[in-house]
Design an enzyme around this catalytic site. Structure first.
Site, mmCIF file in Angstrom:
data_model
loop_
_atom_site.group_PDB
_atom_site.id
_atom_site.type_symbol
_atom_site.label_atom_id
_atom_site.label_comp_id
_atom_site.label_asym_id
_atom_site.label_seq_id
_atom_site.Cartn_x
_atom_site.Cartn_y
_atom_site.Cartn_z
ATOM 1 N N ASP A 290 -118.008 -20.005 8.290
ATOM 2 C CA ASP A 290 -119.233 -20.443 8.948
ATOM 3 C C ASP A 290 -120.341 -20.233 7.921
ATOM 4 O O ASP A 290 -120.743 -19.097 7.648
ATOM 5 C CB ASP A 290 -119.497 -19.613 10.210
ATOM 6 C CG ASP A 290 -120.824 -19.989 10.875
ATOM 7 O OD1 ASP A 290 -121.563 -20.834 10.316
ATOM 8 O OD2 ASP A 290 -121.123 -19.431 11.941
ATOM 9 N N SER B 73 -114.027 -32.888 6.965
ATOM 10 C CA SER B 73 -114.388 -34.184 7.563
ATOM 11 C C SER B 73 -115.237 -35.012 6.601
ATOM 12 O O SER B 73 -115.787 -34.485 5.623
ATOM 13 C CB SER B 73 -115.178 -33.913 8.861
ATOM 14 O OG SER B 73 -115.625 -35.106 9.452
ATOM 15 N N ASP C 295 -114.184 -24.971 5.918
ATOM 16 C CA ASP C 295 -114.837 -25.611 7.066
ATOM 17 C C ASP C 295 -114.844 -24.635 8.236
ATOM 18 O O ASP C 295 -114.000 -23.745 8.318
ATOM 19 C CB ASP C 295 -114.078 -26.889 7.465
ATOM 20 C CG ASP C 295 -114.959 -27.873 8.219
ATOM 21 O OD1 ASP C 295 -115.360 -28.894 7.618
ATOM 22 O OD2 ASP C 295 -115.261 -27.623 9.405
ATOM 23 N N SER D 202 -130.363 -35.555 2.291
ATOM 24 C CA SER D 202 -130.333 -36.829 3.015
ATOM 25 C C SER D 202 -131.603 -37.592 2.695
ATOM 26 O O SER D 202 -132.654 -36.984 2.475
ATOM 27 C CB SER D 202 -130.263 -36.594 4.530
ATOM 28 O OG SER D 202 -130.506 -37.812 5.224
ATOM 29 N N ILE E 260 -117.702 -36.779 4.392
ATOM 30 C CA ILE E 260 -118.044 -36.736 2.965
ATOM 31 C C ILE E 260 -117.331 -35.572 2.266
ATOM 32 O O ILE E 260 -116.804 -35.731 1.164
ATOM 33 C CB ILE E 260 -119.586 -36.649 2.801
ATOM 34 C CG1 ILE E 260 -120.234 -37.964 3.272
ATOM 35 C CG2 ILE E 260 -119.976 -36.343 1.355
ATOM 36 C CD1 ILE E 260 -121.749 -37.927 3.412
ATOM 37 N N TYR F 86 -133.414 -31.885 11.530
ATOM 38 C CA TYR F 86 -132.515 -32.318 10.445
ATOM 39 C C TYR F 86 -133.319 -32.703 9.199
ATOM 40 O O TYR F 86 -132.982 -32.303 8.070
ATOM 41 C CB TYR F 86 -131.693 -33.505 10.955
ATOM 42 C CG TYR F 86 -130.656 -34.024 9.999
ATOM 43 C CD1 TYR F 86 -129.438 -33.366 9.845
ATOM 44 C CD2 TYR F 86 -130.872 -35.185 9.261
ATOM 45 C CE1 TYR F 86 -128.471 -33.852 8.972
ATOM 46 C CE2 TYR F 86 -129.917 -35.682 8.391
ATOM 47 C CZ TYR F 86 -128.717 -35.017 8.257
ATOM 48 O OH TYR F 86 -127.758 -35.494 7.393
ATOM 49 N N ILE G 103 -123.866 -43.349 6.104
ATOM 50 C CA ILE G 103 -122.478 -43.350 5.627
ATOM 51 C C ILE G 103 -121.563 -43.288 6.857
ATOM 52 O O ILE G 103 -121.845 -42.541 7.805
ATOM 53 C CB ILE G 103 -122.222 -42.118 4.716
ATOM 54 C CG1 ILE G 103 -123.331 -41.943 3.661
ATOM 55 C CG2 ILE G 103 -120.835 -42.187 4.080
ATOM 56 C CD1 ILE G 103 -123.502 -43.067 2.671
ATOM 57 N N THR H 292 -117.588 -27.078 0.946
ATOM 58 C CA THR H 292 -117.820 -26.695 2.337
ATOM 59 C C THR H 292 -117.955 -27.972 3.171
ATOM 60 O O THR H 292 -118.334 -29.024 2.651
ATOM 61 C CB THR H 292 -119.090 -25.829 2.513
ATOM 62 O OG1 THR H 292 -120.252 -26.660 2.364
ATOM 63 C CG2 THR H 292 -119.125 -24.664 1.545
ATOM 64 N N GLY H 293 -117.630 -27.868 4.440
ATOM 65 C CA GLY H 293 -117.599 -29.081 5.261
ATOM 66 C C GLY H 293 -116.473 -30.001 4.813
ATOM 67 O O GLY H 293 -116.492 -31.203 5.064
HETATM 68 P P1 NAD Z 1 -119.172 -34.652 9.292
HETATM 69 O O1 NAD Z 1 -119.664 -34.260 10.624
HETATM 70 O O2 NAD Z 1 -118.124 -35.690 9.177
HETATM 71 O O3 NAD Z 1 -118.676 -33.366 8.482
HETATM 72 C C1 NAD Z 1 -119.400 -32.168 8.463
HETATM 73 C C2 NAD Z 1 -118.414 -31.019 8.380
HETATM 74 O O4 NAD Z 1 -119.172 -29.794 8.343
HETATM 75 C C3 NAD Z 1 -117.483 -30.927 9.586
HETATM 76 O O5 NAD Z 1 -116.141 -30.837 9.158
HETATM 77 C C4 NAD Z 1 -117.914 -29.655 10.288
HETATM 78 O O6 NAD Z 1 -116.872 -28.958 10.945
HETATM 79 C C5 NAD Z 1 -118.478 -28.846 9.130
HETATM 80 N N1 NAD Z 1 -119.382 -27.797 9.580
HETATM 81 C C6 NAD Z 1 -120.324 -27.875 10.558
HETATM 82 N N2 NAD Z 1 -120.927 -26.684 10.723
HETATM 83 C C7 NAD Z 1 -120.372 -25.840 9.818
HETATM 84 C C8 NAD Z 1 -120.570 -24.478 9.511
HETATM 85 N N3 NAD Z 1 -121.468 -23.719 10.180
HETATM 86 N N4 NAD Z 1 -119.831 -23.913 8.526
HETATM 87 C C9 NAD Z 1 -118.902 -24.651 7.872
HETATM 88 N N5 NAD Z 1 -118.658 -25.966 8.135
HETATM 89 C C10 NAD Z 1 -119.389 -26.539 9.096
HETATM 90 O O7 NAD Z 1 -120.480 -35.087 8.482
HETATM 91 P P2 NAD Z 1 -120.659 -35.927 7.133
HETATM 92 O O8 NAD Z 1 -121.260 -37.217 7.497
HETATM 93 O O9 NAD Z 1 -119.434 -35.881 6.306
HETATM 94 O O10 NAD Z 1 -121.809 -35.069 6.438
HETATM 95 C C11 NAD Z 1 -121.590 -34.257 5.290
HETATM 96 C C12 NAD Z 1 -122.953 -33.859 4.730
HETATM 97 O O11 NAD Z 1 -123.647 -35.036 4.323
HETATM 98 C C13 NAD Z 1 -123.852 -33.161 5.750
HETATM 99 O O12 NAD Z 1 -124.613 -32.173 5.105
HETATM 100 C C14 NAD Z 1 -124.747 -34.279 6.229
HETATM 101 O O13 NAD Z 1 -125.984 -33.793 6.704
HETATM 102 C C15 NAD Z 1 -124.912 -35.082 4.950
HETATM 103 N N6 NAD Z 1 -125.324 -36.463 5.186
HETATM 104 C C16 NAD Z 1 -124.519 -37.343 5.888
HETATM 105 C C17 NAD Z 1 -124.960 -38.643 6.095
HETATM 106 C C18 NAD Z 1 -124.153 -39.673 6.827
HETATM 107 O O14 NAD Z 1 -124.655 -40.796 7.019
HETATM 108 N N7 NAD Z 1 -122.931 -39.393 7.256
HETATM 109 C C19 NAD Z 1 -126.200 -39.039 5.605
HETATM 110 C C20 NAD Z 1 -126.981 -38.136 4.913
HETATM 111 C C21 NAD Z 1 -126.523 -36.842 4.703
#
Ligand code: NAD
Length: 256
Positions: free
Chosen positions: A68, A19, A40, A150, A21, A163, A196, A15-16
Protein backbone atom coordinates in the site's frame (compact mmCIF):
# COMPACT_ATOMS: atom_id res chain seq x y z
CA UNK A 1 10.32 -9.20 -28.24
CA UNK A 2 11.55 -5.61 -28.03
CA UNK A 3 14.19 -4.55 -30.54
CA UNK A 4 16.57 -3.48 -27.78
CA UNK A 5 17.86 -4.91 -24.52
CA UNK A 6 18.44 -1.79 -22.45
CA UNK A 7 17.63 -3.31 -19.07
CA UNK A 8 19.71 -6.46 -18.87
CA UNK A 9 20.85 -6.87 -15.23
CA UNK A 10 18.67 -3.94 -14.11
CA UNK A 11 16.34 -4.45 -11.17
CA UNK A 12 13.12 -2.45 -11.53
CA UNK A 13 10.17 -1.73 -9.26
CA UNK A 14 6.75 -0.91 -10.70
CA UNK A 15 4.01 0.17 -8.29
CA UNK A 16 0.46 -0.21 -9.52
CA UNK A 17 1.93 -3.03 -11.60
CA UNK A 18 -1.23 -5.11 -11.33
CA UNK A 19 -3.22 -3.17 -13.92
CA UNK A 20 -3.31 -0.80 -16.87
CA UNK A 21 -0.22 1.33 -17.35
CA UNK A 22 1.78 -0.33 -14.53
CA UNK A 23 1.20 -3.74 -16.10
CA UNK A 24 2.26 -2.48 -19.54
CA UNK A 25 5.39 -0.90 -18.03
CA UNK A 26 6.24 -4.17 -16.26
CA UNK A 27 5.89 -6.07 -19.55
CA UNK A 28 7.92 -3.52 -21.50
CA UNK A 29 10.82 -3.46 -19.02
CA UNK A 30 10.85 -7.26 -18.75
CA UNK A 31 10.85 -7.58 -22.55
CA UNK A 32 14.10 -5.61 -22.58
CA UNK A 33 15.80 -7.81 -20.02
CA UNK A 34 14.90 -6.25 -16.65
CA UNK A 35 14.03 -8.17 -13.52
CA UNK A 36 10.73 -6.64 -12.43
CA UNK A 37 9.17 -6.35 -8.98
CA UNK A 38 5.45 -5.97 -9.66
CA UNK A 39 3.96 -4.27 -6.61
CA UNK A 40 0.29 -3.54 -6.08
CA UNK A 41 -2.25 -3.18 -3.30
CA UNK A 42 -3.98 -6.14 -4.95
CA UNK A 43 -1.61 -9.08 -4.65
CA UNK A 44 -3.82 -11.12 -7.00
CA UNK A 45 -3.48 -8.51 -9.75
CA UNK A 46 0.28 -8.31 -9.21
CA UNK A 47 0.49 -12.09 -9.54
CA UNK A 48 -1.56 -11.95 -12.72
CA UNK A 49 0.91 -9.48 -14.24
CA UNK A 50 3.77 -11.73 -13.13
CA UNK A 51 2.27 -14.60 -15.14
CA UNK A 52 2.41 -12.44 -18.28
CA UNK A 53 6.03 -11.41 -17.89
CA UNK A 54 8.52 -12.63 -20.36
CA UNK A 55 11.35 -14.63 -18.88
CA UNK A 56 14.29 -15.51 -21.04
CA UNK A 57 17.81 -16.73 -20.50
CA UNK A 58 19.29 -13.42 -19.39
CA UNK A 59 19.07 -14.17 -15.67
CA UNK A 60 15.74 -12.45 -15.14
CA UNK A 61 14.02 -13.03 -11.84
CA UNK A 62 10.64 -11.34 -11.41
CA UNK A 63 8.50 -11.16 -8.29
CA UNK A 64 5.06 -9.94 -7.27
CA UNK A 65 4.51 -8.12 -3.99
CA UNK A 66 1.69 -6.53 -2.06
CA UNK A 67 2.15 -2.90 -1.06
CA UNK A 68 0.00 0.00 0.00
CA UNK A 69 2.00 2.97 -1.26
CA UNK A 70 0.16 5.33 1.09
CA UNK A 71 1.65 3.54 4.12
CA UNK A 72 5.25 4.26 5.09
CA UNK A 73 5.48 0.96 6.93
CA UNK A 74 4.24 -1.01 3.92
CA UNK A 75 6.65 0.77 1.54
CA UNK A 76 9.61 0.17 3.89
CA UNK A 77 8.66 -3.50 4.13
CA UNK A 78 8.57 -3.76 0.34
CA UNK A 79 12.00 -2.17 -0.16
CA UNK A 80 13.49 -4.36 2.59
CA UNK A 81 12.01 -7.50 1.04
CA UNK A 82 13.44 -6.53 -2.37
CA UNK A 83 16.90 -6.00 -0.89
CA UNK A 84 16.70 -9.30 0.98
CA UNK A 85 15.84 -11.17 -2.19
CA UNK A 86 18.08 -9.41 -4.72
CA UNK A 87 20.86 -8.02 -2.45
CA UNK A 88 20.37 -4.60 -4.07
CA UNK A 89 17.69 -1.89 -4.33
CA UNK A 90 15.88 -1.29 -7.62
CA UNK A 91 17.78 1.14 -9.86
CA UNK A 92 14.62 1.85 -11.85
CA UNK A 93 11.36 2.71 -10.13
CA UNK A 94 8.07 3.55 -11.82
CA UNK A 95 5.36 5.05 -9.60
CA UNK A 96 2.20 4.00 -11.42
CA UNK A 97 -0.10 3.29 -8.45
CA UNK A 98 -2.98 5.71 -8.52
CA UNK A 99 -6.69 6.13 -7.85
CA UNK A 100 -9.57 8.45 -8.68
CA UNK A 101 -12.52 9.37 -6.46
CA UNK A 102 -14.35 11.89 -8.59
CA UNK A 103 -16.96 14.41 -7.51
CA UNK A 104 -17.69 18.04 -8.15
CA UNK A 105 -15.86 20.41 -5.83
CA UNK A 106 -19.12 21.58 -4.26
CA UNK A 107 -19.93 18.01 -3.19
CA UNK A 108 -16.53 16.47 -2.55
CA UNK A 109 -16.10 14.91 0.89
CA UNK A 110 -12.92 15.54 2.84
CA UNK A 111 -12.24 11.77 2.85
CA UNK A 112 -12.34 11.67 -0.97
CA UNK A 113 -9.81 14.48 -1.14
CA UNK A 114 -7.54 12.97 1.50
CA UNK A 115 -7.50 9.43 0.08
CA UNK A 116 -6.57 10.52 -3.44
CA UNK A 117 -3.78 12.74 -2.10
CA UNK A 118 -2.58 9.94 0.18
CA UNK A 119 -2.25 7.39 -2.62
CA UNK A 120 -1.24 9.53 -5.59
CA UNK A 121 0.93 12.20 -3.97
CA UNK A 122 2.07 10.89 -0.60
CA UNK A 123 2.46 7.39 -2.08
CA UNK A 124 4.79 8.74 -4.79
CA UNK A 125 6.75 10.59 -2.10
CA UNK A 126 7.10 7.53 0.14
CA UNK A 127 8.23 5.22 -2.67
CA UNK A 128 10.59 7.80 -4.19
CA UNK A 129 12.12 8.50 -0.78
CA UNK A 130 12.53 4.83 0.20
CA UNK A 131 14.09 3.84 -3.14
CA UNK A 132 16.39 6.90 -3.19
CA UNK A 133 17.50 6.28 0.40
CA UNK A 134 18.33 2.67 -0.45
CA UNK A 135 20.25 3.64 -3.61
CA UNK A 136 22.25 6.33 -1.81
CA UNK A 137 22.99 4.02 1.14
CA UNK A 138 24.48 1.33 -1.11
CA UNK A 139 26.38 3.80 -3.31
CA UNK A 140 24.58 2.72 -6.48
CA UNK A 141 26.07 4.53 -9.50
CA UNK A 142 22.75 5.49 -11.04
CA UNK A 143 18.99 5.41 -10.69
CA UNK A 144 15.91 6.50 -12.60
CA UNK A 145 12.61 7.24 -10.87
CA UNK A 146 9.54 7.85 -13.02
CA UNK A 147 6.23 9.07 -11.64
CA UNK A 148 2.91 9.00 -13.45
CA UNK A 149 1.37 12.44 -13.33
CA UNK A 150 -1.46 13.44 -15.63
CA UNK A 151 -2.26 16.15 -18.13
CA UNK A 152 -5.14 16.89 -15.73
CA UNK A 153 -2.57 18.17 -13.21
CA UNK A 154 -1.76 20.94 -15.69
CA UNK A 155 -5.17 21.85 -17.06
CA UNK A 156 -7.63 20.70 -14.37
CA UNK A 157 -10.71 18.59 -15.06
CA UNK A 158 -14.35 18.72 -14.02
CA UNK A 159 -14.99 16.50 -11.01
CA UNK A 160 -11.30 15.92 -10.30
CA UNK A 161 -10.16 18.64 -7.85
CA UNK A 162 -8.51 15.98 -5.66
CA UNK A 163 -6.93 14.09 -8.56
CA UNK A 164 -5.71 17.22 -10.38
CA UNK A 165 -4.16 18.54 -7.15
CA UNK A 166 -2.40 15.21 -6.56
CA UNK A 167 -1.04 15.12 -10.10
CA UNK A 168 0.14 18.76 -10.02
CA UNK A 169 1.79 17.81 -6.72
CA UNK A 170 3.79 14.92 -8.15
CA UNK A 171 5.34 17.26 -10.71
CA UNK A 172 6.59 19.58 -7.96
CA UNK A 173 7.78 16.58 -5.97
CA UNK A 174 9.62 15.22 -9.00
CA UNK A 175 11.32 18.49 -9.92
CA UNK A 176 12.56 18.89 -6.34
CA UNK A 177 13.70 15.27 -6.11
CA UNK A 178 15.54 15.76 -9.43
CA UNK A 179 17.44 18.74 -7.99
CA UNK A 180 18.31 17.01 -4.72
CA UNK A 181 19.19 13.58 -6.11
CA UNK A 182 21.16 14.43 -9.25
CA UNK A 183 24.41 14.49 -7.27
CA UNK A 184 23.81 10.83 -6.45
CA UNK A 185 23.27 9.94 -10.12
CA UNK A 186 19.53 9.55 -9.64
CA UNK A 187 17.26 11.06 -12.29
CA UNK A 188 13.59 11.82 -11.60
CA UNK A 189 10.99 12.50 -14.26
CA UNK A 190 7.23 12.53 -14.80
CA UNK A 191 5.10 11.10 -17.56
CA UNK A 192 1.78 12.88 -18.09
CA UNK A 193 -0.74 10.67 -19.90
CA UNK A 194 -3.90 12.05 -21.42
CA UNK A 195 -6.76 9.56 -21.85
CA UNK A 196 -5.49 6.00 -21.91
CA UNK A 197 -7.66 2.87 -22.20
CA UNK A 198 -7.31 1.19 -18.78
CA UNK A 199 -9.63 0.08 -15.97
CA UNK A 200 -9.27 3.62 -14.55
CA UNK A 201 -10.88 5.25 -17.57
CA UNK A 202 -13.53 2.50 -17.85
CA UNK A 203 -15.22 4.40 -15.00
CA UNK A 204 -15.52 7.57 -17.10
CA UNK A 205 -19.04 7.98 -18.59
CA UNK A 206 -19.18 7.09 -22.32
CA UNK A 207 -20.43 10.54 -23.33
CA UNK A 208 -17.43 12.20 -21.59
CA UNK A 209 -15.05 9.82 -23.38
CA UNK A 210 -16.63 10.60 -26.77
CA UNK A 211 -16.20 14.34 -26.08
CA UNK A 212 -12.59 13.85 -24.95
CA UNK A 213 -11.72 11.76 -28.01
CA UNK A 214 -13.04 14.54 -30.24
CA UNK A 215 -10.53 16.90 -28.59
CA UNK A 216 -7.52 14.64 -29.22
CA UNK A 217 -5.64 15.72 -32.35
CA UNK A 218 -4.51 12.13 -32.98
CA UNK A 219 -8.21 11.18 -32.80
CA UNK A 220 -8.19 8.28 -30.31
CA UNK A 221 -7.45 7.25 -26.76
CA UNK A 222 -3.94 6.05 -25.99
CA UNK A 223 -2.90 2.50 -25.21
CA UNK A 224 -1.04 1.57 -22.00
CA UNK A 225 1.87 0.30 -24.13
CA UNK A 226 2.27 3.78 -25.61
CA UNK A 227 2.80 5.21 -22.13
CA UNK A 228 5.09 2.29 -21.25
CA UNK A 229 7.33 3.11 -24.23
CA UNK A 230 7.97 6.61 -22.83
CA UNK A 231 8.54 5.24 -19.32
CA UNK A 232 11.09 2.81 -20.78
CA UNK A 233 12.87 5.71 -22.51
CA UNK A 234 13.06 7.62 -19.21
CA UNK A 235 14.19 4.50 -17.36
CA UNK A 236 16.98 3.85 -19.84
CA UNK A 237 20.32 5.51 -20.48
CA UNK A 238 18.85 6.91 -23.71
CA UNK A 239 17.51 9.70 -21.45
CA UNK A 240 20.73 10.09 -19.43
CA UNK A 241 20.67 13.93 -19.78
CA UNK A 242 16.96 14.23 -18.89
CA UNK A 243 15.92 14.96 -15.31
CA UNK A 244 13.15 17.03 -13.71
CA UNK A 245 11.16 16.78 -16.94
CA UNK A 246 7.49 16.05 -17.58
CA UNK A 247 6.71 14.32 -20.86
CA UNK A 248 3.12 14.50 -22.12
CA UNK A 249 1.69 11.35 -23.75
CA UNK A 250 -1.68 12.69 -24.79
CA UNK A 251 -2.07 12.36 -28.55
CA UNK A 252 -1.84 16.15 -28.55
CA UNK A 253 -4.73 16.77 -26.13
CA UNK A 254 -4.49 20.30 -24.69
CA UNK A 255 -1.40 21.26 -26.70
CA UNK A 256 -0.18 24.62 -25.47
P1 NAD B 1 -5.44 1.35 -13.06
O1 NAD B 1 -6.58 1.60 -12.17
O2 NAD B 1 -5.61 0.44 -14.22
O3 NAD B 1 -4.18 0.84 -12.22
C1 NAD B 1 -3.80 1.43 -11.01
C2 NAD B 1 -3.21 0.35 -10.12
O4 NAD B 1 -2.81 0.98 -8.89
C3 NAD B 1 -4.21 -0.74 -9.75
O5 NAD B 1 -3.66 -2.01 -10.01
C4 NAD B 1 -4.44 -0.54 -8.27
O6 NAD B 1 -4.70 -1.73 -7.55
C5 NAD B 1 -3.13 0.09 -7.84
N1 NAD B 1 -3.26 0.81 -6.58
C6 NAD B 1 -4.28 1.61 -6.17
N2 NAD B 1 -4.06 2.06 -4.93
C7 NAD B 1 -2.86 1.55 -4.54
C8 NAD B 1 -2.11 1.65 -3.35
N3 NAD B 1 -2.54 2.36 -2.29
N4 NAD B 1 -0.92 1.00 -3.28
C9 NAD B 1 -0.49 0.25 -4.32
N5 NAD B 1 -1.19 0.11 -5.48
C10 NAD B 1 -2.35 0.76 -5.58
O7 NAD B 1 -4.97 2.79 -13.55
P2 NAD B 1 -4.04 3.24 -14.77
O8 NAD B 1 -4.90 3.91 -15.76
O9 NAD B 1 -3.14 2.15 -15.20
O10 NAD B 1 -3.19 4.38 -14.05
C11 NAD B 1 -1.81 4.25 -13.73
C12 NAD B 1 -1.28 5.63 -13.35
O11 NAD B 1 -1.39 6.49 -14.49
C13 NAD B 1 -2.06 6.30 -12.22
O12 NAD B 1 -1.18 7.04 -11.42
C14 NAD B 1 -2.99 7.23 -12.96
O13 NAD B 1 -3.37 8.33 -12.17
C15 NAD B 1 -2.11 7.65 -14.13
N6 NAD B 1 -2.87 8.16 -15.27
C16 NAD B 1 -3.76 7.36 -15.96
C17 NAD B 1 -4.46 7.90 -17.03
C18 NAD B 1 -5.44 7.11 -17.84
O14 NAD B 1 -6.07 7.69 -18.75
N7 NAD B 1 -5.62 5.82 -17.61
C19 NAD B 1 -4.27 9.23 -17.38
C20 NAD B 1 -3.37 10.00 -16.67
C21 NAD B 1 -2.67 9.45 -15.61
Amino acid sequence: MAATSRFISRLTLVTGGGSGIGRAVSQRLASEGASVVVADISEDSANETLEHLQNDLRGQNHMAAAVDVSSKESVKKLVTSIQTRYFQPPSVCVNAAGITQDDFLLNMEEEQFDRVIQVNLKGSFLVTQAVAQALVACGAPKGSIITLGSIVGKVGNLGQANYAASKAGVEGLTRTAAKELSRFGIRCNCVLPGFISTPMTEKVPEKVLVKMKSLVPLGRMGEPAEVADVCAFLASDDSRYVTGASIEVTGGLFIG
